[in-house]
Design a protein around this motif. Structure first.
Motif, mmCIF file in Angstrom:
data_model
loop_
_atom_site.group_PDB
_atom_site.id
_atom_site.type_symbol
_atom_site.label_atom_id
_atom_site.label_comp_id
_atom_site.label_asym_id
_atom_site.label_seq_id
_atom_site.Cartn_x
_atom_site.Cartn_y
_atom_site.Cartn_z
ATOM 1 N N LEU A 1 0.540 -1.099 0.186
ATOM 2 C CA LEU A 1 -0.081 0.284 -0.205
ATOM 3 C C LEU A 1 0.515 0.772 -0.161
ATOM 4 O O LEU A 1 1.946 1.146 1.116
ATOM 5 C CB LEU A 1 -1.124 0.293 1.141
ATOM 6 C CG LEU A 1 -2.402 -0.449 1.245
ATOM 7 C CD1 LEU A 1 -3.054 -0.808 2.303
ATOM 8 C CD2 LEU A 1 -3.383 -0.263 0.329
ATOM 9 N N ASP B 1 -2.672 5.837 -0.237
ATOM 10 C CA ASP B 1 -4.120 5.168 0.096
ATOM 11 C C ASP B 1 -3.583 4.780 1.740
ATOM 12 O O ASP B 1 -5.640 4.109 1.758
ATOM 13 C CB ASP B 1 -3.673 3.897 -0.471
ATOM 14 C CG ASP B 1 -3.583 3.644 -2.423
ATOM 15 O OD1 ASP B 1 -4.796 4.663 -3.133
ATOM 16 O OD2 ASP B 1 -2.944 3.529 -2.880
ATOM 17 N N MET C 1 -5.914 7.188 3.048
ATOM 18 C CA MET C 1 -7.690 7.579 2.067
ATOM 19 C C MET C 1 -8.046 6.789 3.420
ATOM 20 O O MET C 1 -9.764 6.403 3.543
ATOM 21 C CB MET C 1 -7.252 7.236 1.449
ATOM 22 C CG MET C 1 -8.450 7.767 0.536
ATOM 23 S SD MET C 1 -9.959 9.304 0.374
ATOM 24 C CE MET C 1 -10.507 9.593 -0.439
ATOM 25 N N ILE C 2 -8.140 4.992 3.476
ATOM 26 C CA ILE C 2 -8.486 4.274 4.056
ATOM 27 C C ILE C 2 -9.087 4.960 5.557
ATOM 28 O O ILE C 2 -9.917 4.261 5.988
ATOM 29 C CB ILE C 2 -7.502 2.895 4.316
ATOM 30 C CG1 ILE C 2 -7.940 1.960 2.742
ATOM 31 C CG2 ILE C 2 -8.139 2.302 5.007
ATOM 32 C CD1 ILE C 2 -6.755 1.464 1.524
ATOM 33 N N ALA D 1 -11.392 7.617 5.238
ATOM 34 C CA ALA D 1 -12.647 6.566 4.768
ATOM 35 C C ALA D 1 -13.809 6.154 6.008
ATOM 36 O O ALA D 1 -14.706 6.354 6.099
ATOM 37 C CB ALA D 1 -12.364 6.257 3.441
ATOM 38 N N LYS D 2 -12.773 5.569 6.368
ATOM 39 C CA LYS D 2 -13.350 4.166 7.413
ATOM 40 C C LYS D 2 -14.424 5.519 8.447
ATOM 41 O O LYS D 2 -14.792 5.407 9.337
ATOM 42 C CB LYS D 2 -12.401 3.840 8.275
ATOM 43 C CG LYS D 2 -13.141 3.125 9.209
ATOM 44 C CD LYS D 2 -14.456 2.046 9.028
ATOM 45 C CE LYS D 2 -14.952 1.319 9.722
ATOM 46 N NZ LYS D 2 -16.495 1.011 9.555
ATOM 47 N N LYS E 1 -14.048 4.529 -4.262
ATOM 48 C CA LYS E 1 -13.169 3.835 -4.678
ATOM 49 C C LYS E 1 -12.535 3.409 -3.288
ATOM 50 O O LYS E 1 -11.377 1.846 -3.637
ATOM 51 C CB LYS E 1 -11.603 4.532 -5.182
ATOM 52 C CG LYS E 1 -10.305 3.591 -5.194
ATOM 53 C CD LYS E 1 -9.439 5.049 -5.685
ATOM 54 C CE LYS E 1 -8.316 3.985 -6.358
ATOM 55 N NZ LYS E 1 -6.998 4.317 -5.885
ATOM 56 N N TYR E 2 -13.042 3.651 -2.492
ATOM 57 C CA TYR E 2 -12.678 2.688 -1.171
ATOM 58 C C TYR E 2 -13.711 2.267 -0.402
ATOM 59 O O TYR E 2 -13.663 2.027 1.092
ATOM 60 C CB TYR E 2 -11.436 3.480 -0.095
ATOM 61 C CG TYR E 2 -10.604 4.127 -0.799
ATOM 62 C CD1 TYR E 2 -9.276 2.885 -0.366
ATOM 63 C CD2 TYR E 2 -10.221 5.309 -1.169
ATOM 64 C CE1 TYR E 2 -7.898 4.081 -0.642
ATOM 65 C CE2 TYR E 2 -9.358 5.820 -2.034
ATOM 66 C CZ TYR E 2 -7.802 5.220 -1.711
ATOM 67 O OH TYR E 2 -6.814 5.692 -2.978
#
Length: 75
Positions: A14, A18, A21-22, A25-26, A55-56
């Motif tokens: 990763l 990324d 962003m993960i 986003a969570k 995307k995620y």
């Protein structure tokens, strides 16, 4: 903004972006951060962050039926 250090195994492929962003986003999905706060966390505009959510695997729309009814009422 607070900074934390996380040790990630080398075999996890990763990019830093990324991973950030993960996490953002969570936190947005769990309503711990607003879209603006999550966007700032990854260095994006709010609009760009919202556009990237799919995307995620994160929906912009709430799963709560009360939120849905409120949105319909306010539309």
């Amino acid at each position: 903004m607070r900074t934390i250090q996380i040790n990630i195994p080398e075999n996890i492929d990763l990019k830093d972006y990324d991973f950030s962003m993960i996490i953002a986003a969570k936190l947005y999905e769990d309503a711990k951060l607003s879209a603006g706060q999550a966007a700032k966390m990854v260095g994006l505009s709010k609009r760009a962050f919202i556009e990237m959510l799919g995307k995620y695997g994160i929906s912009v729309f709430s799963k709560s039926t009360s939120d849905l009814h409120s949105d319909i009422k306010n539309a």
